[in-house]
Enzyme design. Structure first.
Site, PDB file in Angstrom:
ATOM      1  CB  THR A  29       0.858  25.894 -29.799  1.00  0.00           C
ATOM      2  OG1 THR A  29       2.245  25.558 -29.856  1.00  0.00           O
ATOM      3  CG2 THR A  29       0.695  27.330 -29.337  1.00  0.00           C
ATOM      4  CE  LYS A  82       7.688  21.798 -23.405  1.00  0.00           C
ATOM      5  NZ  LYS A  82       6.372  22.218 -23.918  1.00  0.00           N
ATOM      6  NE  ARG A 107      13.862  21.378 -27.332  1.00  0.00           N
ATOM      7  CZ  ARG A 107      14.818  22.267 -27.597  1.00  0.00           C
ATOM      8  NH1 ARG A 107      14.680  23.140 -28.559  1.00  0.00           N
ATOM      9  NH2 ARG A 107      15.938  22.253 -26.903  1.00  0.00           N
ATOM     10  CG  HIS A 139       6.664  33.213 -24.839  1.00  0.00           C
ATOM     11  ND1 HIS A 139       5.733  32.593 -25.634  1.00  0.00           N
ATOM     12  CD2 HIS A 139       6.969  34.373 -25.459  1.00  0.00           C
ATOM     13  CE1 HIS A 139       5.500  33.340 -26.702  1.00  0.00           C
ATOM     14  NE2 HIS A 139       6.232  34.430 -26.610  1.00  0.00           N
TER      15      HIS A 139
HETATM   16  C1  LIG Z   1       3.642  23.075 -31.953  1.00  0.00           C
HETATM   17  C2  LIG Z   1       5.061  22.751 -31.875  1.00  0.00           C
HETATM   18  C3  LIG Z   1       5.754  22.870 -30.669  1.00  0.00           C
HETATM   19  C4  LIG Z   1       5.078  23.278 -29.385  1.00  0.00           C
HETATM   20  O1  LIG Z   1       4.583  22.122 -28.752  1.00  0.00           O
HETATM   21  P1  LIG Z   1       4.106  22.122 -27.228  1.00  0.00           P
HETATM   22  O2  LIG Z   1       3.475  20.787 -27.076  1.00  0.00           O
HETATM   23  O3  LIG Z   1       3.114  23.230 -27.111  1.00  0.00           O
HETATM   24  O4  LIG Z   1       5.301  22.296 -26.390  1.00  0.00           O
HETATM   25  C5  LIG Z   1       7.095  22.544 -30.634  1.00  0.00           C
HETATM   26  N1  LIG Z   1       7.742  22.131 -31.741  1.00  0.00           N
HETATM   27  C6  LIG Z   1       7.108  21.981 -32.912  1.00  0.00           C
HETATM   28  C7  LIG Z   1       7.869  21.505 -34.089  1.00  0.00           C
HETATM   29  C8  LIG Z   1       5.760  22.299 -33.033  1.00  0.00           C
HETATM   30  O5  LIG Z   1       5.155  22.175 -34.220  1.00  0.00           O
END
Ligand SMILES: *Cc1c(COP(=O)(O)O)cnc(C)c1O
Length: 815
Positions: free
Chosen positions: A660, A558, A553, A359
């Site tokens: 995601t 990020k 996060r 990951h």
């Molecule tokens: C989808 C999701 C993530 C992942 O978000 P990314 O932007 O891909 O880092 C993290 N936390 C929650 C609660 C989510 O629903």
């Protein structure tokens, strides 16, 4: 799915509410309503689970076992009601008792047994495995405290325990008959020497500590099918709950020590998603999970098939990152020591069964464990790891003679400094497939961190791009858009399970009526978010402003900090030319920082400091608002994704494995401003790159810039806008009470800037200008929003699971 109201079901629900609270439904508390509805669903789900297990057994079906330290499930009730077709009856029952169904659903606590993307992925996968009818178990730990609740006090993050089980969990089924022993410590009998000559010999591990693992099942419904997936979570208890001798002596601490040691296993989820946590308790958690899970699946396999010769053919065991990698030596141990299998046969079964998903490419996140810690807690497993290693290294020496540098690099044991066991290589060599989670990530994985293994084992590596479940992230989270899709696409076949049908929307991108309807749905969702912001923070935001959303996060890679630099630049630009016609924007940021991650916490504080100045400056009133919504999690996401106009996906290229969140945004009609990174690349390719706001260095340029010697200060010297932003933050313009609060943070950027914020700043600003320009043309914006939705068909986790089933698990799935 029947949409008519079944009066019998309605009456049953009302009766359940009354039994739950001892009061008439109109006087029952909302919590009792929530529990009653959950219990009604659970009863139906338990029947479906038993039916599914029975038919799988009769068919001798292959099963997948998804091992993960995290399952970020969120709430379950709304999803279950929809999947079971109970929603109309639920709404009718609430109506008859004068209750608001939405308020009942809000009473359910989030099951937040995960940090972020990795845990949420596991949750989407369970939904898709159930919906596709794939015989599937998720295996996890039943944490007593999940992801901490984030509060903000004086602009700073404060972590509070997430006491989600306080009032019980109406979903789980305790399975006292599913109980296994898990050992720690002690010694291995007959342990004369380690090495290949002794490989085939079974040994006896005599642990010094023995715990019991008991199963608690959470049943995940499939949509449009009676199939379910089972999330089995393990609870530890001591084999001797109380030391009565110590108790009699009055030594209560000693009397309860074993109980406490056991309970610590389930105590709390480690709140860190990006660095390897070298803590003993974490190692115990990881081993506890895999040992109980493997014993459970072996017992079931023996019941179904009689012997273990077909284990690898009938049981796929998937490792969600390396956290469950101790499953490798544990399965070897069980097969060799407990089930008298030969070494070669046991290893062949392992390889057939195991597969592993990587990951992250961040080196600090690659898990290793100190050899002395393993020696003390899991002596037999360490011996098996050595045995695996000596065999593997012998093969490498045979294939590539005379390269001791290679041997040191690929060894399962890191010999530099204190010796450590490397968990990723352990997972690679014992699996038949290793996958990354987006095309770019999978390419970089074999070019960088796993380059040596990829040369040695070229056919082992593959890609499976992530996806999200459209049931939760569109149908449930965005009712207005879902209704619109039902009207336009119809429901046979249902886009909820056939997401590629979204492609049929592409021609409607130029249909003015449809675009207006999509905009109306967005406006509705923005109103809902504005109301939430006002309720939670007492802050008024304008729902007609552009909602610019960065939620994930908090991590340096990020680049929330880049978003802040952009906000400050915009703030300064508006102040410098207040008469100009600025496009109103509301910037919404949310995310948790790991409790030990000081820089991430400082960034949260900076966001609050900047928000306080910006939101109170009359010069920018009506043009710029900055909002930090606390306690980001699945349920907050369900409100945020549908309300976003602009999705911020601005990681340094080459660092975000997939993402995601990016998919949830686009599926809900947000446009993306982002770097050429992770799965955002594949999304842009599916929609058309010209419909994304792509900016910044790509992964190749990032690598080249670093190689030639990146000098962040040159960007500061050459860009007056950037200089003004950094100077303002560093000099305390946003922290007048403590002017040097952010000096160190800015100095880090000028000296090192590991994630290249300064290099991407100017291009990010330019892309934001393009965003503003497009937003001023609502028809053009809506057209692109529709094209984004239409392009998301491939990003359903149903597609992802089909890919896993076909290319990794060798399991049949329906179309
Ligand atoms: C989808 C999701 C993530 C992942 O978000 P990314 O932007 O891909 O880092 C993290 N936390 C929650 C609660 C989510 O629903």
């Amino acid at each position: 799915m029947p949409n008519s109201i079944d009066p019998t079901t309605t009456a049953e629900l009302l009766a359940r509410v009354e039994r739950e609270s001892g009061r008439t439904p109109d006087h029952s508390p909302l919590d009792a309503w929530m529990r009653a509805a959950a219990h009604a669903c659970r009863a139906e789900l338990a029947e479906r689970m038993n039916a599914a297990l029975r038919s799988d057994r009769e068919a001798g079906a292959k099963r997948v076992h998804y091992l993960s330290m995290e399952f970020l499930m969120g709430r379950a009730l709304s999803n279950a009601l929809a999947a079971l077709g109970l929603e109309p009856a639920f709404r009718e029952a609430a109506r008859q008792a004068g209750r608001d169904p939405g308020e009942i659903l809000e009473r359910e606590p989030d099951a937040a047994l995960g940090n972020g993307g990795l845990g949420r992925l596991a949750a989407c996968f369970l939904d898709s495995m159930a919906t596709l009818g794939l015989p599937a178990f998720g295996y996890g730990l039943r944490y007593e405290y999940g992801m901490f609740a984030q509060r903000i006090r004086d602009g700073e993050q404060v972590e509070e325990p997430d006491d989600w089980l306080r009032d019980g969990n109406p979903w789980e089924l305790q399975r006292p008959e599913l109980r296994f022993e898990v050992g720690f410590g002690g010694a291995v009998q007959g342990l004369a020497e380690t090495g290949t000559e002794a490989l085939g010999e079974p040994r006896r591990w005599i642990p010094s500590e023995r715990l019991h693992a008991t199963a608690w099942d959470f049943i995940v419904p499939g949509y449009g099918t009676r199939r379910v997936a089972v999330l089995r979570q393990w609870q530890a208890s001591p084999s001797q709950p109380i030391d009565l001798a110590a108790f009699s002596r009055g030594d209560y601490a000693a009397a309860g020590a074993a109980k406490q040691a056991a309970e610590r296993i389930n105590w709390v989820l480690y709140p860190d998603d990006s660095t390897a946590t070298g803590r003993r308790l974490r190692l115990r958690q990881e081993y506890f999970l895999v040992s109980a899970s493997l014993q459970d699946l072996i017992a079931r396999h023996l019941e179904d098939h009689g012997d273990l010769q077909s284990l690898g053919a009938k049981a796929a065991i998937h490792l969600n990152d390396t956290h469950p990698a101790l499953a490798v030596p544990e399965l070897l141990r069980l097969l060799l020591d407990e089930h008298a299998m030969s070494w070669d046969e046991a290893l062949a079964q392992c390889k057939a069964a195991f597969s592993y998903t990587n990951h992250t490419l961040l080196p600090e996140a690659l898990e290793t464990w100190p050899v002395p810690m393993l020696e003390e807690l899991l002596p037999r497993h360490l011996e098996l790891i050595y045995a695996l290693n000596s065999r593997f290294l012998a093969q490498v020496r045979a294939a590539v003679p005379g390269d001791e540098g290679l041997i040191a690099r690929v060894s399962l044991i890191d010999e530099s400094g204190q010796r450590h066991v490397r968990m990723a290589p352990l997972s690679i060599i014992a699996s038949h497939k290793v996958n990354g989670v987006s095309k770019l990530h999978s390419e970089l994985m074999v070019e960088t961190i796993f380059a040596d293994y990829a040369k040695l084992l070229p056919h082992r590596f593959c890609n499976v791009t992530n996806g999200v479940t459209p049931r939760r992230w569109l149908a449930q989270a965005n009712a207005p858009l879902a209704r619109l899709l039902d009207q336009r696409l119809g429901t046979s076949p249902d886009w909820r399970t056939q997401l590629h049908r979204l492609a049929e929307l592409a021609p409607l991108a130029t249909d003015a009526e449809f675009c207006a309807q999509v905009q109306a749905a967005k406006a509705h969702n923005k109103q809902r978010l504005a109301a939430r912001i006002e309720h939670e923070l007492g802050l008024c935001v304008d729902p007609s402003s552009l909602f610019d959303v960065h939620i994930k996060r908090i991590h340096e890679y990020k680049r929330q900090l880049l978003k802040v630099l952009d906000v400050v630049a915009r703030y300064q630009a508006i102040c410098a030319a207040p008469e100009q016609d600025w496009l109103p924007r509301t910037v919404v940021i949310a995310g948790k920082a790991a409790s030990a991650y000081a820089v991430a916490k400082l960034i949260i504080r900076l966001i609050h400091d900047v928000a306080a100045v910006v939101n109170n400056d009359p010069r920018v009133a009506g043009r710029l608002r900055v909002v930090f919504l606390p306690n980001y999690g699945v349920s907050l996401g369900e409100v945020l994704f549908p309300a976003a106009d602009l999705s911020e996906q601005i990681s340094t290229a080459g660092t975000e494995a997939s993402g995601t969140g990016n998919m949830k945004f686009a599926l809900n009609g947000a446009l993306t401003i982002g770097t050429w990174d992770g799965a955002t690349i594949e999304m842009a390719e599916a929609v058309g790159r010209e419909h994304f706001f792509i900016f910044g260095l790509d992964a190749v340029r990032v690598r080249d810039l670093r190689a030639q010697g990146y000098e962040p200060r040159s960007y500061y010297n050459n860009d007056p806008t950037l200089r003004a932003v950094l100077d303002a933050i560093a000099s305390g313009a946003f922290s007048p009470a403590e002017p040097d609060r952010y000096q160190g943070l800015i100095a880090r950027l000028l000296e090192r800037d590991t994630y290249l914020l300064l290099a991407d700043f100017a291009d990010y600003r330019a892309a934001q200008v393009r965003v503003d320009a497009l937003y001023r043309r609502p028809e053009a914006w809506a057209e692109r929003a529709v094209l984004n939705i239409a392009g998301m068909g491939a990003f359903s986790s149903d597609r992802t699971i089909r890919d896993y089933a076909r290319t990794i698990w060798a399991m049949p799935t329906p179309d």
